[in-house]
Design an enzyme around this catalytic site. Structure first.
Site, PDB file in Angstrom:
ATOM      1  N   ASP A 199      -1.163   4.063  12.650  1.00  0.00           N
ATOM      2  CA  ASP A 199      -0.374   4.462  11.478  1.00  0.00           C
ATOM      3  C   ASP A 199      -1.208   5.327  10.538  1.00  0.00           C
ATOM      4  O   ASP A 199      -1.237   5.117   9.325  1.00  0.00           O
ATOM      5  CB  ASP A 199       0.147   3.227  10.733  1.00  0.00           C
ATOM      6  CG  ASP A 199       1.302   3.579   9.781  1.00  0.00           C
ATOM      7  OD1 ASP A 199       1.990   4.585  10.032  1.00  0.00           O
ATOM      8  OD2 ASP A 199       1.507   2.842   8.806  1.00  0.00           O
ATOM      9  N   LEU A 207      -1.500  -2.721  -8.090  1.00  0.00           N
ATOM     10  CA  LEU A 207      -1.727  -1.303  -7.797  1.00  0.00           C
ATOM     11  C   LEU A 207      -0.508  -0.637  -7.174  1.00  0.00           C
ATOM     12  O   LEU A 207      -0.305   0.562  -7.312  1.00  0.00           O
ATOM     13  CB  LEU A 207      -2.925  -1.148  -6.842  1.00  0.00           C
ATOM     14  CG  LEU A 207      -4.268  -1.642  -7.373  1.00  0.00           C
ATOM     15  CD1 LEU A 207      -5.325  -1.515  -6.283  1.00  0.00           C
ATOM     16  CD2 LEU A 207      -4.681  -0.856  -8.603  1.00  0.00           C
ATOM     17  N   PHE A 263       3.095  -4.693   3.825  1.00  0.00           N
ATOM     18  CA  PHE A 263       3.263  -6.144   3.920  1.00  0.00           C
ATOM     19  C   PHE A 263       3.494  -6.810   2.574  1.00  0.00           C
ATOM     20  O   PHE A 263       3.615  -8.017   2.500  1.00  0.00           O
ATOM     21  CB  PHE A 263       2.030  -6.765   4.594  1.00  0.00           C
ATOM     22  CG  PHE A 263       1.908  -6.401   6.034  1.00  0.00           C
ATOM     23  CD1 PHE A 263       2.604  -7.099   7.010  1.00  0.00           C
ATOM     24  CD2 PHE A 263       1.116  -5.344   6.429  1.00  0.00           C
ATOM     25  CE1 PHE A 263       2.505  -6.759   8.337  1.00  0.00           C
ATOM     26  CE2 PHE A 263       1.006  -4.994   7.763  1.00  0.00           C
ATOM     27  CZ  PHE A 263       1.708  -5.703   8.720  1.00  0.00           C
TER      28      PHE A 263
END
Length: 340
Positions: A148, A57, A62
């Site tokens: 975040d 995707l 990470f």
């Protein structure tokens, strides 16, 4: 490599055969974490068709993100469901539910796709994010600070309902904890509150600040990296100037000019400016913020000038050296792993 029906049958067989197990059943020297499913590498490899490009995707903070077909227990409707994890050699994988309509920034900052987000949908997205934050801050077993919150970390399901994702930078507080300090801030520049970016102090009000910036992006259809060329202002500073000049409606994304409700838009802008107040104590809680947005009888205080209202080049020199690598460019997050 298995494909089509064979692949689905093999994945089902792996799941039924007990290849997905509880983390408490795995011996290790670390503190056991309840209710986390650990999937075998074989199961994940099969689910992603051997990590093929067709299943990929995109890229996250990470590493690569792949599409999986799995089922898990219900969680909060406005949080992306965490299904489990896989540990294989040096590989570390987190398994989340798949969101059909990708992320909010995919629509919001594209001139054509943004037309699919009328004002009603945008307001629903705002309220959904707020509900997810309320759960994290108030109703989960431990208080969770996301750290975040931004458009690319808000995913949309098939009905354009918003779900908060990417919990790789979260910090967990005990219920009696109000704030914490870190020597290494993490997150995305432009969404970080002043006290977090400059001093490493974070709390639930840090998420409130980020949400205030995000609301301005949703109303305007502009990224926070937008600068008003004449004044070198970032989006927050640009909005403050419009608000002071009583021209708040000039902020509205032209693609929703026909569908927006004037008093709702102005209320969102005012609440956003309250969320990006310089002092954390002056910002509303997420619960109060949602009440301000949805209860028209709630009287709103007048916002004060935001601290971070000028372009990045003008304030970079004021950031301490220890923060030189805490922010990110173009919406990509950078994290620094530390003990929790």
């Amino acid at each position: 490599m298995y494909t089509g029906v064979d692949n689905e049958n093999r994945l089902l067989s792996l799941a039924i055969s007990g290849r997905s197990i509880n983390a408490n059943e795995i011996p290790n020297d670390r503190k056991k974490v309840p209710d986390i499913n650990v999937y075998s590498y074989e199961c994940i490899s099969t689910a992603t068709n051997n990590f093929s490009l067709e299943s990929k995707l995109g890229e996250g903070g990470f590493g690569p993100i792949y599409k999986l077909i799995l089922i898990s227990r219900l969680q909060h409707i406005n949080l992306v469901k965490f299904l489990g994890c896989c540990i294989f050699g040096e590989e570390r994988m987190l398994i989340y539910e798949h969101m059909l309509n990708k992320s909010l920034d995919y629509f919001l900052f594209d001139s054509n796709r943004s037309k699919l987000l009328d004002w009603k949908k945008r307001l629903n997205i705002i309220e959904g994010i707020a509900q997810g934050l309320i759960y994290l801050h108030k109703y989960s077993r431990l208080r969770v600070i996301h750290r975040d919150l931004k458009a690319s970390n808000i995913l949309l399901d098939e009905n354009m309902n918003s779900k908060i994702s990417d919990f790789g930078m979260t910090r967990i507080f005990k219920l009696n904890e109000l704030k914490a300090n870190t020597n290494r801030a993490v997150g995305t520049y432009g969404y970080m509150s002043p006290e977090y970016a400059m001093e490493g102090v974070f709390s639930t009000k840090s998420d409130v600040y980020s949400f205030g910036v995000l609301m301005l992006e949703i109303v305007s259809g502009r990224s926070n990296s937008f600068y008003h060329s004449n004044d070198a202002l970032n989006l927050v500073g640009y909005v403050w100037g419009l608000w002071q000049a009583d021209k708040g409606l000039d902020l509205v994304d032209p693609t929703i000019s026909d569908s927006c409700v004037t008093y709702q838009v102005l209320r969102c802008i005012q609440v956003s400016l309250l969320c990006v107040e310089d002092g954390a104590i002056d910002r509303p809680t997420v619960s109060d913020m949602l009440s301000m947005l949805t209860n028209e009888s709630t009287k709103l205080p007048l916002p004060k000038k935001p601290a971070f209202s000028i372009a990045r080049k003008q304030i970079e020199a004021n950031i301490p050296n220890k923060e030189s690598d805490i922010y990110t460019m173009n919406g990509l997050s950078i994290s620094d792993m530390d003990a929790r």
